[in-house]
Motif scaffolding. Sequence first.
Motif, mmCIF file in Angstrom:
data_model
loop_
_atom_site.group_PDB
_atom_site.id
_atom_site.type_symbol
_atom_site.label_atom_id
_atom_site.label_comp_id
_atom_site.label_asym_id
_atom_site.label_seq_id
_atom_site.Cartn_x
_atom_site.Cartn_y
_atom_site.Cartn_z
ATOM 1 N N MET A 1 27.587 -14.360 18.469
ATOM 2 C CA MET A 1 26.137 -14.398 18.491
ATOM 3 C C MET A 1 25.655 -13.959 19.872
ATOM 4 O O MET A 1 26.243 -14.322 20.881
ATOM 5 C CB MET A 1 25.646 -15.813 18.214
ATOM 6 N N LYS A 2 24.580 -13.192 19.879
ATOM 7 C CA LYS A 2 23.993 -12.757 21.145
ATOM 8 C C LYS A 2 22.795 -13.643 21.485
ATOM 9 O O LYS A 2 22.007 -14.004 20.605
ATOM 10 C CB LYS A 2 23.546 -11.305 21.066
ATOM 11 N N TYR A 3 22.702 -13.956 22.758
ATOM 12 C CA TYR A 3 21.581 -14.732 23.268
ATOM 13 C C TYR A 3 21.023 -14.044 24.493
ATOM 14 O O TYR A 3 21.753 -13.426 25.271
ATOM 15 C CB TYR A 3 22.028 -16.142 23.665
ATOM 16 N N GLU A 91 27.105 -12.453 24.768
ATOM 17 C CA GLU A 91 27.629 -12.543 23.410
ATOM 18 C C GLU A 91 28.696 -13.623 23.438
ATOM 19 O O GLU A 91 29.726 -13.484 24.107
ATOM 20 C CB GLU A 91 28.202 -11.219 22.945
ATOM 21 N N GLU A 124 18.016 -16.639 20.833
ATOM 22 C CA GLU A 124 18.977 -15.857 20.069
ATOM 23 C C GLU A 124 18.408 -14.464 19.844
ATOM 24 O O GLU A 124 17.210 -14.300 19.565
ATOM 25 C CB GLU A 124 19.268 -16.521 18.726
ATOM 26 N N VAL A 125 19.252 -13.462 19.986
ATOM 27 C CA VAL A 125 18.854 -12.087 19.708
ATOM 28 C C VAL A 125 19.027 -11.861 18.218
ATOM 29 O O VAL A 125 20.123 -12.039 17.677
ATOM 30 C CB VAL A 125 19.725 -11.086 20.521
ATOM 31 N N MET A 126 17.947 -11.495 17.560
ATOM 32 C CA MET A 126 18.004 -11.270 16.118
ATOM 33 C C MET A 126 18.718 -9.968 15.813
ATOM 34 O O MET A 126 18.385 -8.937 16.384
ATOM 35 C CB MET A 126 16.601 -11.263 15.520
ATOM 36 N N SER A 127 19.656 -10.015 14.900
ATOM 37 C CA SER A 127 20.343 -8.789 14.509
ATOM 38 C C SER A 127 19.740 -8.197 13.239
ATOM 39 O O SER A 127 19.962 -7.045 12.926
ATOM 40 C CB SER A 127 21.823 -9.052 14.307
ATOM 41 N N ALA A 128 18.976 -9.007 12.537
ATOM 42 C CA ALA A 128 18.317 -8.574 11.290
ATOM 43 C C ALA A 128 17.174 -9.552 11.024
ATOM 44 O O ALA A 128 17.158 -10.652 11.555
ATOM 45 C CB ALA A 128 19.307 -8.574 10.129
#
Length: 133
Positions: A1-3, A91, A124-128
Amino acid sequence: MKYMLLMQFSSRTLDVPSVGEWRPEEVRAHVGFMSDVNGKLAAAGELVDAQGLAMPDTALIVRAGADGAPLVTDGPFAETKEFLAGWWIVEVPARQRALEIAAEVSAAPGPGGAPLRMPIEVREVMSAPPTEA
């Protein structure tokens, strides 16, 4: 997960002089601390990106004009009490690790070497787009 970890400076949450008032060795210690943290994160494969930002008096605000052309005004004004000083994108396998990294960078040294304990916003960085539950 990316933050994304956002380093905020605010006169309401930090009771320290502005960075421009720090002694040169205090600035070097602060920057050295951040470089060391970035090096550890890179070695662990957790660092995606990290950037410090210029002081807010260099910022510009841009809006689209009616014709789509950029309308540019000076950035945050002198009365601005807080500003984004920099960020990290990490990440990591779980949110807990992002929180641990945020706590570490929050303790960067300030005047006299004392930990700043600056607030670090963790997002959190949204991936979708979110899906329905």
